[in-house]
Motif scaffolding. Structure first.
Motif, PDB file in Angstrom:
ATOM      1  N   PHE A 157       5.837 -20.784  23.773  1.00 55.50           N
ATOM      2  CA  PHE A 157       4.517 -19.949  23.846  1.00 55.50           C
ATOM      3  C   PHE A 157       3.331 -20.574  23.214  1.00 55.50           C
ATOM      4  CE2 PHE A 157       1.936 -16.987  22.280  1.00 55.50           C
ATOM      5  CZ  PHE A 157       0.865 -16.472  23.145  1.00 55.50           C
ATOM      6  N   TYR A 210       7.351 -11.046  28.844  1.00 52.33           N
ATOM      7  CA  TYR A 210       7.934 -12.452  29.045  1.00 52.33           C
ATOM      8  C   TYR A 210       8.235 -13.359  28.031  1.00 52.33           C
ATOM      9  CZ  TYR A 210       8.505 -17.353  30.701  1.00 52.33           C
ATOM     10  OH  TYR A 210       8.878 -18.628  30.652  1.00 52.33           O
ATOM     11  N   ARG A 241       1.824 -19.146  37.273  1.00 52.78           N
ATOM     12  CA  ARG A 241       2.463 -18.239  36.226  1.00 52.78           C
ATOM     13  C   ARG A 241       2.905 -18.781  35.018  1.00 52.78           C
ATOM     14  NH1 ARG A 241       5.075 -13.801  38.136  1.00 52.78           N
ATOM     15  NH2 ARG A 241       5.266 -14.684  40.185  1.00 52.78           N
ATOM     16  N   LEU A 287       1.607 -11.557  31.604  1.00 52.08           N
ATOM     17  CA  LEU A 287       0.816 -12.496  32.323  1.00 52.08           C
ATOM     18  C   LEU A 287      -0.654 -12.415  32.050  1.00 52.08           C
ATOM     19  CD1 LEU A 287       2.231 -11.783  35.889  1.00 52.08           C
ATOM     20  CD2 LEU A 287       2.590 -14.017  34.586  1.00 52.08           C
ATOM     21  N   SER A 312       9.006 -10.128  22.625  1.00 48.58           N
ATOM     22  CA  SER A 312       7.812 -10.710  23.394  1.00 48.58           C
ATOM     23  C   SER A 312       6.350  -9.966  23.260  1.00 48.58           C
ATOM     24  CB  SER A 312       8.003 -10.830  24.838  1.00 48.58           C
ATOM     25  OG  SER A 312       6.868 -11.278  25.566  1.00 48.58           O
ATOM     26  N   HIS A 372       1.192 -17.165  31.275  1.00 50.01           N
ATOM     27  CA  HIS A 372       2.089 -17.038  30.391  1.00 50.01           C
ATOM     28  C   HIS A 372       1.810 -17.874  29.107  1.00 50.01           C
ATOM     29  CE1 HIS A 372       5.469 -15.039  33.157  1.00 50.01           C
ATOM     30  NE2 HIS A 372       4.828 -14.187  32.416  1.00 50.01           N
TER      31      HIS A 372
END
Length: 878
Positions: A466, A611, A412, A625, A621, A416
């Motif tokens: 991120f 996410y 996961r 996914l 955001s 992400h």
């Protein structure tokens, strides 16, 4: 989405007709099975609706009835409706071939559909007629009314930025909010900006604001029904029972079918503006461009412009490669809709993500399992990290410190892009990768690249930042291969591209036999950036292999080509715009296509949930996914500005590709270019082809959205009514009998010379059956709601005369009128057939007044059923 449903009541003469949709205060669940409500522009709609489950299972029973909306078909199935259920309106005037799938809730589904409209709706919501304004054949509804009937919110204020050229604070702005989207309307200039962000105010500003069909009046702002459809994506319906809003339901169209753009709401003249824009860019030296557009299950655009190849290297007599040069124009290869493009990072979605989504749907992959726990990845540990090449602490790669936590990184996290990976370790470049360097030409040998990735150090602490990384999808592609036991390209061809019929989609197209002339070329001189890049030299002083010839049919991405032999999870997929229309539709459908489920809708929805590492910033955001998302309240993912809804998702690719999937508009757009097929003008990555507006990609999608124009009139004006022949009745005929001799329907011809049969309710002026005379008959027409009087004119009426004949001489032979002497005739003297006064009506035992009331009732009902017809926003069937 729950919306307030109101009852619509139509008065036919003095008779109250049943509501269009009867919805009790506590909305009852529909009966088990599938219920389809269908209406069209006839008095007796016949949808000839068929239903089936996704596996083709037919219903066990079918019941057809009618209501004020039209035809109601109820299907029952022996199997429980836990999954999608489909139906086809075989009688639809435009979409008879379209199988539409919906998702039941608690074993049942209920939908409303309109002929010529491919969408699927919730129960109609009535707009009170006194809340509508009519101008120029169009209906307008106030924003305050819309807020009462839907989940729409609004507020007034002054413009907080330079709006459409007007200074800050100079315009009164109505901001309308619907779900994640917002629309700003300058109420005095009737200009609108949709989901405006700072990005939009700094680039392509001519594509930001547009006209809106509306006006300000009585403290409210009124939008035309067409604007409601275009802006808010609500259906509207002008029906004999009134005017309605229709909330769309999620729907999956089984297969794409080519169709004219106008059939799904496009203005073809505005789409032609897109064509002209792209052609101007090509004429000025821009790249090849291919575009496909799907809307409501229809492929409405699949076009290409420019040239698949204009430059090429050459081989000198000594066998060396000569730098690329512009070919003679006669040797340029035109791009067509059959041209195959290198998708670059769109491979991540339409190869790897689709594979991952399938494996999750099948229960074969747990996203919360750590990568290090999978066989073969035991070396993915902090202790095994190798700081080398530019990837040393404080080195040129930008690693400021040692970060730990590799053992905790889950699948996961990788999806992400928060696993902390280096975005591009440059594995094929010895000068950069150092000890992590790896090249191979064997796509079946994955041990070397798994080892290199496992030894790659982290750039960030996991789940703190991120960082979009190719390595993430290299890992995921390798994981698919390990779980399935097949190479990624083989698995995808068997599970996706083959069953979908996508003959032009796959990896390593040259090996698959694709003609190089069909493939769009990319970089001019291999991966050298026109001689500005090398991969260094090995310990023996030999140059590390790097391509220096014009790339055509080989993946441009260095890691995919050199380190994974052309088959990789992050890059390497090739396709056409037409094939991409199917692949994007598959995701828009929620995982089904062609009667087959490739992944579940539940999984598809989960993969596009936003996410953020910080829950407080989830509204800004742009990542799900793997999928890139339009944010809810921030500057957003750049490429999804200028038109798409804020529920849009998709991806962009470095070679100049973009996919846009918009569930609100039920639309997908694919844009493919070869903008890297051009000289490098600003080393190392400044390509000349990237300087064109078309290469920014967003203007292309913006012009597609601007071509969605719902400006058809809601009403049509009547022009004439058919003449009615005079009638004569016998002396003494009661008024109800006289009315019954007049026709129940007449024909109205509208301003477009289209005829409509409507019911008519007659009255007689001063009628007295005992007085021989000619009496004027006036017929009130029972019009459908969309048929109105011409401008400045009174509504048309039917007119004729009813003449009461003179009384016959008493006892005259053969006279059958009242008082006549023929035995057995009305009024005759035969005792066995004598009748009370009042003619035939008296023989029923009902007084004449009751018969007159009954006749009016019949006429009123005729006004409802004979005059049933519909004006809808799209594709009128007249």
């Amino acid at each position: 989405m729950k919306i307030l449903r109101r009852l619509a009541v139509l008065a036919a003469s003095s008779l109250a007709i049943a509501p269009l949709v009867s919805v009790p205060a506590a909305h009852a669940a529909p009966p088990p099975g599938l219920t389809v409500h269908y209406t069209d522009s006839t008095s007796a709609p016949v949808g000839a609706i068929a239903a089936q489950l996704l596996d083709g299972t037919a219903p066990s029973s079918t019941e057809v009835a009618t209501d004020a909306f039209g035809e109601v078909t109820r299907f029952s199935f022996d199997a429980s409706l836990d999954d999608t259920v489909g139906f086809r309106v075989t009688g639809d005037s435009a979409f008879a071939d379209d199988v539409r799938y919906v998702t039941p809730e608690s074993g049942s589904a209920e939908v409303w559909v309109v002929d010529g409209d491919p969408r699927v709706y919730e129960a109609p919501v009535a707009i009170d007629q006194d809340q509508l304004r009519v101008q120029d054949r169009r209906a307008y509804v106030g924003v305050s009314t819309l807020a009462e009937l839907t989940d729409l919110r609004f507020q007034y204020g002054m413009n907080g930025y330079r709006f459409d050229g007007s200074p800050t604070g100079s315009l009164e702005i109505l901001t309308v909010y619907r779900d994640r989207d917002y629309f700003e309307i300058a109420v005095d200039t009737n200009r609108i900006g949709s989901n405006v962000t700072g990005n939009m105010l700094n680039a392509h500003t001519g594509l930001v604001f547009d006209d809106v069909d509306g006006f300000r009046a009585d403290g409210d702002y009124f939008l035309s029904l067409g604007a409601v459809e275009r802006i808010l994506q609500l259906g509207t319906l002008v029906h004999p029972a009134g005017t309605f809003l229709l909330e769309p339901q999620a729907v999956a169209h089984d297969r794409l079918v080519e169709a004219a753009p106008a059939t799904v709401g496009f203005d073809e003249a505005k789409l032609a503006e897109l064509d002209a824009f792209v052609q101007r860019q090509v004429d000025a030296g821009g790249p090849a461009v291919a575009v496909s557009v799907t809307k409501d299950g229809r492929l409405v655009k699949d076009d290409a412009w420019g040239f698949a190849q204009k430059y090429s290297t050459s081989i000198a007599p000594d066998g060396t490669t000569q730098p690329a040069a512009l070919l003679p124009e006669s040797e340029w290869t035109p791009a067509t809709s059959e041209t195959v493009f290198d998708l670059a990072s769109n491979s991540k979605m339409y190869a790897t993500n689709y594979a991952i989504q399938r494996l999750v749907s099948e229960g074969r992959l747990d996203l919360d399992r750590t990568l290090q726990s999978f066989p073969g990845w035991e070396g993915f540990t902090d202790a095994n990290s190798e700081y080398t090449g530019k990837w040393t602490v404080g080195g040129a790669g930008g690693i400021p410190a040692v970060y730990t936590g590799k053992e905790t990184v889950t699948i996961r996290d990788i999806l992400h892009h928060v696993g902390g990976m280096i975005p591009d370790p440059e594995y094929p470049n010895l000068a950069s990768a150092g000890g992590l360097w790896y090249q191979t030409d064997d796509a079946d040998d994955r041990a070397g690249i798994v080892d290199a990735i496992s030894r790659t150090p982290l750039r960030y602490t996991p789940r703190t930042v991120f960082a979009y990384s190719d390595v993430d999808y290299m890992i995921l592609g390798l994981l698919v291969e390990q779980i399935t036991g097949e190479r990624l390209d083989v698995y995808l061809e068997r599970e996706f591209y083959g069953p979908l019929g996508l003959s032009d989609t796959g990896f390593r197209p040259l090996d698959a036999g694709v003609d190089p002339a069909r493939i769009a070329a990319t970089e001019l001189n291999g991966n050298t950036r026109d001689g500005n890049i090398s991969f260094g030299v090995d310990d023996e002083g030999r140059p590390v292999p790097i391509r220096d010839y014009t790339l055509r049919g080989e993946v441009h991405d260095e890691k995919a080509y050199y380190s994974m032999a052309g088959v990789a999870g992050h890059a390497g997929l090739f396709s056409t715009a037409g094939d991409m229309a199917v692949l994007t539709q598959l995701m828009l459908n929620g995982g089904t296509y062609g009667g087959r489920e490739y992944f579940s809708k539940e999984v598809a929805d989960a993969f596009i949930e936003p996410y953020s590492v910080n829950p407080a910033t989830i509204g800004s955001s742009t990542i799900g996914l793997g999928w890139r998302l339009h944010s809810q309240n921030a500057a957003a993912y750049y490429y999804f500005n200028w038109g798409p809804s804020r529920s849009t998702f998709g991806h962009q690719g470095w070679t100049g590709t973009l996919t846009v999937i918009d569930p609100v508009h039920q639309m997908t757009i694919t844009i493919l270019t070869n903008m890297r097929h051009s000289p490098v003008v600003s080393p190392p990555n400044g390509f000349q082809g990237a300087s064109f507006d078309v290469s920014d990609l967003a203007p292309v999608s913006a012009m597609v959205y601007r071509a969605l124009v719902h400006d058809e009139p809601d009403y049509v004006a009547e022009a004439s009514v058919s003449s009615v022949e005079p009638v004569a009745v016998d002396h003494g005929t009661a008024e109800a009998e006289a009315l019954a001799t007049l026709p129940a329907t007449v024909t109205i011809t509208d301003e477009a010379d289209v005829s409509h049969e409507v019911a008519v309710s007659w009255s007689l002026d001063g009628y007295d059956g005992a007085l021989s005379d000619a009496y004027a008959a006036r017929g009130e027409l029972q019009r459908p709601a969309w048929l109105i009087a011409a401008d400045g004119a009174e509504p048309l009426v039917a007119e004729t005369t009813v003449t009461v004949r003179a009384a016959a001489d008493p006892g005259g032979p053969g006279e059958g009128g009242p008082g006549g002497g023929t035995p057995g005739a009305p009024g005759g003297s035969d005792p066995g057939t004598a009748k009370p006064a009042g003619g035939d009506l008296a023989s029923t035992g009902l007084p004449a007044e009751a018969w007159a009331g009954f006749a009016l009732l019949v006429l009123a009902l005729g006004g409802l059923f004979t005059g049933v017809a519909i004006r809808r926003r799209h594709l009128r069937s007249e």
